[in-house]
Design a protein around this motif. Structure first.
Motif, short mmCIF file in Angstrom:
data_model
loop_
_atom_site.label_atom_id
_atom_site.label_comp_id
_atom_site.label_asym_id
_atom_site.label_seq_id
_atom_site.Cartn_x
_atom_site.Cartn_y
_atom_site.Cartn_z
N SER A 1 -0.96 -2.85 -3.39
CA SER A 1 -0.63 -3.98 -4.25
C SER A 1 -0.89 -5.31 -3.24
CB SER A 1 0.74 -3.83 -4.80
OG SER A 1 1.14 -4.91 -5.28
N HIS A 2 -0.58 -5.20 -1.96
CA HIS A 2 -0.80 -6.41 -1.10
C HIS A 2 -2.15 -6.62 -0.93
CE1 HIS A 2 3.31 -7.58 0.07
NE2 HIS A 2 3.70 -6.31 0.10
N LEU A 3 -3.05 -5.42 -0.79
CA LEU A 3 -4.30 -5.60 -0.68
C LEU A 3 -4.96 -6.50 -1.58
CD1 LEU A 3 -6.96 -4.90 0.81
CD2 LEU A 3 -7.00 -2.65 -0.45
N ARG A 4 -4.65 -6.15 -2.94
CA ARG A 4 -5.12 -6.61 -4.28
C ARG A 4 -4.78 -8.22 -4.07
NH1 ARG A 4 -3.18 -1.63 -7.86
NH2 ARG A 4 -5.02 -0.28 -7.71
N ASN A 5 -3.56 -8.43 -3.82
CA ASN A 5 -2.98 -9.93 -3.81
C ASN A 5 -3.59 -10.66 -2.70
OD1 ASN A 5 -1.46 -9.42 -6.11
ND2 ASN A 5 0.27 -8.58 -4.98
N GLU A 6 -3.67 -10.16 -1.49
CA GLU A 6 -3.96 -10.94 -0.44
C GLU A 6 -5.36 -10.86 0.00
OE1 GLU A 6 -1.42 -9.81 2.81
OE2 GLU A 6 0.45 -9.62 1.44
N ARG A 7 -6.19 -9.79 -0.48
CA ARG A 7 -7.53 -9.34 -0.07
C ARG A 7 -8.45 -9.13 -1.24
NH1 ARG A 7 -4.95 -10.38 4.20
NH2 ARG A 7 -5.46 -9.79 6.36
N GLU A 8 -8.31 -9.90 -2.29
CA GLU A 8 -8.82 -9.47 -3.67
C GLU A 8 -10.36 -9.31 -3.30
OE1 GLU A 8 -9.30 -11.16 -8.10
OE2 GLU A 8 -8.26 -12.43 -6.37
N TYR A 9 -11.18 -10.18 -2.28
CA TYR A 9 -12.46 -10.01 -2.22
C TYR A 9 -12.90 -9.01 -1.44
CZ TYR A 9 -10.55 -11.44 2.51
OH TYR A 9 -9.82 -11.77 3.42
N LEU A 10 -11.93 -8.08 -1.05
CA LEU A 10 -12.24 -6.49 -0.54
C LEU A 10 -12.10 -5.50 -1.54
CD1 LEU A 10 -10.71 -6.78 3.17
CD2 LEU A 10 -12.92 -6.92 2.39
N VAL B 1 9.77 5.97 6.02
CA VAL B 1 10.70 5.46 7.13
C VAL B 1 11.32 4.05 6.63
CG1 VAL B 1 9.35 6.62 8.98
CG2 VAL B 1 8.97 4.17 8.37
N ALA B 2 12.35 3.63 7.17
CA ALA B 2 13.11 2.36 6.70
C ALA B 2 12.46 1.15 7.73
CB ALA B 2 14.68 2.60 7.02
N HIS B 3 12.09 0.48 6.70
CA HIS B 3 11.29 -0.73 7.38
C HIS B 3 10.47 -1.43 6.27
CE1 HIS B 3 9.22 -3.61 10.23
NE2 HIS B 3 8.21 -3.40 9.48
N GLY B 4 11.13 -2.70 6.25
CA GLY B 4 10.65 -3.87 5.19
C GLY B 4 10.60 -3.20 3.77
N ARG B 5 11.66 -2.29 3.30
CA ARG B 5 11.90 -1.72 2.04
C ARG B 5 12.47 -2.89 1.27
NH1 ARG B 5 9.86 3.09 1.05
NH2 ARG B 5 9.44 4.34 2.75
N PRO B 6 12.29 -2.96 -0.09
CA PRO B 6 11.22 -2.16 -1.10
C PRO B 6 9.85 -2.86 -1.03
CG PRO B 6 12.73 -3.56 -2.41
CD PRO B 6 13.16 -3.82 -1.06
N GLU B 7 9.76 -3.99 -0.81
CA GLU B 7 8.43 -4.69 -0.69
C GLU B 7 7.46 -3.75 -0.03
OE1 GLU B 7 6.23 -8.82 0.17
OE2 GLU B 7 8.25 -8.61 0.78
N PHE B 8 7.72 -3.43 1.05
CA PHE B 8 6.71 -2.36 1.72
C PHE B 8 7.40 -1.08 2.13
CE2 PHE B 8 6.30 -6.68 3.26
CZ PHE B 8 5.01 -6.98 3.35
N ASP B 9 6.63 -0.23 1.30
CA ASP B 9 6.89 1.27 1.11
C ASP B 9 6.29 1.82 2.46
OD1 ASP B 9 7.43 3.84 1.16
OD2 ASP B 9 5.68 4.30 -0.47
N THR B 10 7.08 1.37 3.82
CA THR B 10 6.60 2.12 5.11
C THR B 10 6.41 3.26 5.29
OG1 THR B 10 7.37 -0.27 5.86
CG2 THR B 10 6.70 1.45 7.59
N VAL B 11 5.69 3.79 5.91
CA VAL B 11 5.74 5.42 6.27
C VAL B 11 5.22 5.55 7.47
CG1 VAL B 11 4.91 5.95 3.78
CG2 VAL B 11 3.10 5.65 5.36
#
Length: 250
Positions: free
Chosen positions: A102-111, A138-148
């Motif tokens: 989702s972040h890729l689509r929003n921030e790097r649509e050209y890719l 793992v717990a980091h930046g949730r829920p905006e970032f589902d960090t693994v």
């Protein structure tokens, strides 16, 4: 299996802008996060940092079967532009969580049209050649970032990579994958800065992971103290301080 640390630093890298190695007590440079895992049948990169071009050239990587991204913070995914421009030519498989996509689509649509990105879920067993890669929460930046983090298996050896983590999540699906590794790469700043998280005993948390060998990454002399002190603190707890381009297996 060969395992090479491509970057042991965090968001700013070492030295940060407007400083130098001597002024912050650093013995050498630290690039942003990345790990290279190689076998005769597969070459995999974990995280695609803003320093990815230098990392690929320095490590003499001439092919890349797959890249896995822990989350879409800049220090872990900022090199996606460099990789994205080459993916159609080298055929690299790029995998990340739905929030990262989702972040890729929003921030790097050209890719988006250039990169064939596949979604990973907690507990997936992703096969790349003779490697099995398992993402875990793992717990980091949730829920905006589902960090693994990632557990990588090869012929009875288990390597775990969790460079940006505040807590592990053993009670969530696949959340216990961080445990019992032969080699664990884990965030070091909460260990080097004992007051970083007031209510978390990170030394205990990492100790409970029960890895045979633990390497501290995602560190920075600018914040965590001079290299010499960092090494001493890591060794006091039975851990090692990570170094860029050192090979830890192989």
């Amino acid at each position: 299996m060969n395992v090479t640390l491509l970057g042991s630093g965090e968001m700013t890298g070492v030295p940060p802008m407007f400083t130098d190695l001597e002024s912050i007590g650093a013995e050498r440079r630290r690039r942003r996060p990345g790990l290279l895992v190689e076998t005769a049948a597969a070459t995999v990169m974990l995280d695609v940092s803003p320093d990815v071009r230098e990392q690929v050239l320095e490590a003499q990587i001439d092919t890349l079967d797959a890249a896995f991204v822990t989350h879409f913070h800049h220090d872990h995914a900022g090199g996606i532009d460099d990789l994205g421009l080459l993916v159609p030519h080298v055929g690299t498989d790029v995998r990340m969580t739905e929030t990262a996509i989702s972040h890729l689509r929003n921030e790097r649509e050209y890719l988006v049209d250039d990169i064939d990105v596949e979604t990973i879920q907690h507990g997936d067993q992703v096969t790349v050649g003779d490697l099995t890669v398992v993402p875990f929460p793992v717990a980091h930046g949730r829920p905006e970032f589902d960090t693994v983090g990632f557990a990588v298996y090869h012929e009875g050896t288990k390597v775990v990579y969790a460079p940006d983590v505040e807590r592990f999540c053993p009670d969530r699906p696949a959340g216990a994958e961080y445990r019992d590794a032969d080699l664990l790469f884990v965030e070091g700043s909460p260990i080097l800065q004992e007051d970083l998280y007031d209510e978390i005993d990170f030394v205990e948390i990492v100790g409970e992971a029960a890895a045979d060998r633990t390497v501290l990454v995602h560190v920075n002399e600018f914040f965590d103290g001079p290299t010499e002190t960092m090494v001493e603190t890591a060794e006091e707890h039975g851990f090692e301080l990570g170094q860029d381009f050192e090979t830890y297996l192989g």
